[in-house]
Motif scaffolding. Structure first.
Motif, PDB file in Angstrom:
ATOM      1  N   PHE A 116       0.886  -1.324  -0.063  1.00 38.34           N
ATOM      2  CA  PHE A 116      -0.082   0.066  -0.058  1.00 38.34           C
ATOM      3  C   PHE A 116       0.985   1.181  -0.073  1.00 38.34           C
ATOM      4  O   PHE A 116       2.013   1.296   0.683  1.00 38.34           O
ATOM      5  N   THR A 117       0.309   2.288  -0.646  1.00 38.97           N
ATOM      6  CA  THR A 117       1.191   3.537  -0.533  1.00 38.97           C
ATOM      7  C   THR A 117       0.223   4.459  -0.228  1.00 38.97           C
ATOM      8  O   THR A 117      -0.974   4.776  -0.879  1.00 38.97           O
ATOM      9  N   ILE A 118       0.487   5.627   0.622  1.00 42.32           N
ATOM     10  CA  ILE A 118      -0.340   6.695   0.711  1.00 42.32           C
ATOM     11  C   ILE A 118       0.156   7.892   0.389  1.00 42.32           C
ATOM     12  O   ILE A 118       1.414   8.092   0.434  1.00 42.32           O
ATOM     13  N   SER A 119      -0.523   8.832  -0.064  1.00 43.73           N
ATOM     14  CA  SER A 119      -0.087  10.017  -0.638  1.00 43.73           C
ATOM     15  C   SER A 119      -1.194  11.134  -0.474  1.00 43.73           C
ATOM     16  O   SER A 119      -2.336  10.785  -0.251  1.00 43.73           O
ATOM     17  N   LYS A 120      -0.826  12.370  -0.892  1.00 44.02           N
ATOM     18  CA  LYS A 120      -1.898  13.253  -0.679  1.00 44.02           C
ATOM     19  C   LYS A 120      -1.804  14.332  -1.769  1.00 44.02           C
ATOM     20  O   LYS A 120      -0.699  14.564  -2.303  1.00 44.02           O
ATOM     21  N   ASP A 121      -2.959  15.084  -2.202  1.00 36.77           N
ATOM     22  CA  ASP A 121      -2.883  16.115  -2.950  1.00 36.77           C
ATOM     23  C   ASP A 121      -3.340  17.187  -2.388  1.00 36.77           C
ATOM     24  O   ASP A 121      -4.578  17.384  -1.834  1.00 36.77           O
ATOM     25  N   LYS A 122      -2.428  18.449  -2.017  1.00 36.53           N
ATOM     26  CA  LYS A 122      -2.645  19.368  -0.989  1.00 36.53           C
ATOM     27  C   LYS A 122      -3.881  20.227  -1.620  1.00 36.53           C
ATOM     28  O   LYS A 122      -4.733  20.701  -0.933  1.00 36.53           O
ATOM     29  N   ALA A 123      -3.831  20.611  -2.990  1.00 39.74           N
ATOM     30  CA  ALA A 123      -4.621  21.385  -3.553  1.00 39.74           C
ATOM     31  C   ALA A 123      -6.322  20.927  -3.462  1.00 39.74           C
ATOM     32  O   ALA A 123      -7.037  21.646  -3.334  1.00 39.74           O
ATOM     33  N   GLN A 124      -6.213  19.458  -3.406  1.00 36.58           N
ATOM     34  CA  GLN A 124      -7.735  18.951  -3.113  1.00 36.58           C
ATOM     35  C   GLN A 124      -8.101  18.628  -2.011  1.00 36.58           C
ATOM     36  O   GLN A 124      -9.147  18.088  -1.783  1.00 36.58           O
ATOM     37  N   ASP A 125      -6.971  18.755  -1.146  1.00 37.31           N
ATOM     38  CA  ASP A 125      -7.392  18.304   0.276  1.00 37.31           C
ATOM     39  C   ASP A 125      -7.813  17.038   0.482  1.00 37.31           C
ATOM     40  O   ASP A 125      -8.753  16.313   1.195  1.00 37.31           O
ATOM     41  N   THR A 126      -7.189  16.170  -0.474  1.00 34.17           N
ATOM     42  CA  THR A 126      -7.651  14.754  -0.400  1.00 34.17           C
ATOM     43  C   THR A 126      -6.093  13.682  -0.275  1.00 34.17           C
ATOM     44  O   THR A 126      -5.144  13.955  -0.782  1.00 34.17           O
ATOM     45  N   VAL A 127      -6.586  12.807   0.517  1.00 37.19           N
ATOM     46  CA  VAL A 127      -5.482  11.790   0.761  1.00 37.19           C
ATOM     47  C   VAL A 127      -5.869  10.488  -0.005  1.00 37.19           C
ATOM     48  O   VAL A 127      -7.046   9.980  -0.129  1.00 37.19           O
ATOM     49  N   PHE A 128      -4.910   9.636  -0.703  1.00 37.64           N
ATOM     50  CA  PHE A 128      -5.149   8.555  -1.496  1.00 37.64           C
ATOM     51  C   PHE A 128      -4.439   7.179  -0.812  1.00 37.64           C
ATOM     52  O   PHE A 128      -3.465   7.590  -0.142  1.00 37.64           O
ATOM     53  N   LEU A 129      -5.149   6.244  -0.986  1.00 37.48           N
ATOM     54  CA  LEU A 129      -4.282   4.914  -0.572  1.00 37.48           C
ATOM     55  C   LEU A 129      -4.236   4.049  -1.633  1.00 37.48           C
ATOM     56  O   LEU A 129      -5.494   3.379  -2.289  1.00 37.48           O
ATOM     57  N   GLN A 130      -3.194   3.954  -2.229  1.00 41.42           N
ATOM     58  CA  GLN A 130      -3.121   2.941  -3.525  1.00 41.42           C
ATOM     59  C   GLN A 130      -2.756   1.718  -2.941  1.00 41.42           C
ATOM     60  O   GLN A 130      -1.798   1.470  -2.130  1.00 41.42           O
ATOM     61  N   MET A 131      -3.580   0.598  -3.321  1.00 42.66           N
ATOM     62  CA  MET A 131      -3.435  -0.644  -2.656  1.00 42.66           C
ATOM     63  C   MET A 131      -3.114  -1.734  -3.793  1.00 42.66           C
ATOM     64  O   MET A 131      -4.074  -1.914  -4.826  1.00 42.66           O
ATOM     65  N   ASN A 132      -1.906  -2.109  -3.570  1.00 46.88           N
ATOM     66  CA  ASN A 132      -1.540  -3.250  -4.745  1.00 46.88           C
ATOM     67  C   ASN A 132      -1.253  -4.544  -4.177  1.00 46.88           C
ATOM     68  O   ASN A 132      -1.340  -4.789  -2.801  1.00 46.88           O
ATOM     69  N   SER A 133      -1.351  -5.745  -5.036  1.00 45.11           N
ATOM     70  CA  SER A 133      -1.168  -7.130  -4.568  1.00 45.11           C
ATOM     71  C   SER A 133      -1.933  -7.411  -3.524  1.00 45.11           C
ATOM     72  O   SER A 133      -1.603  -7.864  -2.480  1.00 45.11           O
ATOM     73  N   LEU A 134      -3.284  -7.012  -3.586  1.00 42.71           N
ATOM     74  CA  LEU A 134      -4.441  -7.154  -2.445  1.00 42.71           C
ATOM     75  C   LEU A 134      -4.539  -8.671  -2.290  1.00 42.71           C
ATOM     76  O   LEU A 134      -4.456  -9.446  -3.153  1.00 42.71           O
ATOM     77  N   LYS A 135      -4.874  -8.947  -1.038  1.00 37.20           N
ATOM     78  CA  LYS A 135      -5.105 -10.512  -0.433  1.00 37.20           C
ATOM     79  C   LYS A 135      -6.488 -10.426   0.074  1.00 37.20           C
ATOM     80  O   LYS A 135      -6.959  -9.374   0.506  1.00 37.20           O
ATOM     81  N   PRO A 136      -6.894 -11.654   0.248  1.00 38.45           N
ATOM     82  CA  PRO A 136      -8.403 -11.777   0.833  1.00 38.45           C
ATOM     83  C   PRO A 136      -8.400 -11.286   2.216  1.00 38.45           C
ATOM     84  O   PRO A 136      -9.347 -10.810   2.618  1.00 38.45           O
ATOM     85  N   GLU A 137      -7.189 -11.266   2.774  1.00 41.65           N
ATOM     86  CA  GLU A 137      -7.349 -10.878   4.255  1.00 41.65           C
ATOM     87  C   GLU A 137      -7.461  -9.116   4.374  1.00 41.65           C
ATOM     88  O   GLU A 137      -7.552  -8.636   5.323  1.00 41.65           O
ATOM     89  N   ASP A 138      -7.121  -8.751   3.086  1.00 41.37           N
ATOM     90  CA  ASP A 138      -7.448  -7.121   3.119  1.00 41.37           C
ATOM     91  C   ASP A 138      -8.717  -6.695   2.899  1.00 41.37           C
ATOM     92  O   ASP A 138      -9.146  -5.604   3.155  1.00 41.37           O
ATOM     93  N   THR A 139      -9.894  -7.759   2.972  1.00 41.39           N
ATOM     94  CA  THR A 139     -11.085  -7.437   2.690  1.00 41.39           C
ATOM     95  C   THR A 139     -11.692  -6.897   4.017  1.00 41.39           C
ATOM     96  O   THR A 139     -11.590  -7.113   5.096  1.00 41.39           O
ATOM     97  N   ALA A 140     -12.274  -5.667   3.903  1.00 42.48           N
ATOM     98  CA  ALA A 140     -12.683  -4.714   5.133  1.00 42.48           C
ATOM     99  C   ALA A 140     -13.416  -3.647   4.722  1.00 42.48           C
ATOM    100  O   ALA A 140     -13.403  -3.241   3.495  1.00 42.48           O
ATOM    101  N   MET A 141     -14.254  -2.974   5.583  1.00 40.85           N
ATOM    102  CA  MET A 141     -14.574  -1.634   5.395  1.00 40.85           C
ATOM    103  C   MET A 141     -13.535  -0.740   5.495  1.00 40.85           C
ATOM    104  O   MET A 141     -13.079  -0.617   6.849  1.00 40.85           O
TER     105      MET A 141
END
Length: 118
Positions: A67-92
């Protein structure tokens, strides 16, 4: 305070990717940090990742390197890029700001569901 409602969840097969977004008005101006959390079924809420006001990224061991977290200051937005997802990542997945003043007073929203099938 308005609840933060992340977006970008969905259903993917193991090994797939998703990118979550969370917008928090005032996030940049107020020098907030933001954390991502998840509620797996039948388990307690887990911390996943955080980004500090100066942009430093922190990760739980279970997602480090995927996973990689990043932010766009201009948009006040934070992203979470999730790669190589596993079944145990299943969640809200949920997001919440932290820090001084109003940063600590954001509310939990409904979250966005991530489902990873094997």
């Amino acid at each position: 305070q308005v609840p933060l409602v992340p977006s970008g969840g969905g259903s993917v097969q193991a090994g797939g990717s998703l990118r979550l977004s969370c917008t928090a008005p005032g996030f940049t101006q107020n020098s907030c940090g933001m954390g991502w959390y998840r509620n797996p079924a039948a388990r307690q809420r887990e911390w996943v990742s955080s980004i500090t006001p100066d942009g430093s990224a922190l990760y739980a061991d279970s997602v480090k390197g995927r996973f990689t977290i990043s932010k766009d200051k201009a948009q006040d937005t934070v992203f979470l890029q999730m790669n190589s997802l596993k079944p145990e990542d299943t969640a809200m997945y949920l997001c919440k700001t932290w820090g001084p003043g109003t940063c600590s007073r954001t509310l939990w929203g409904q979250g966005t569901q991530v489902t990873v099938s094997s």
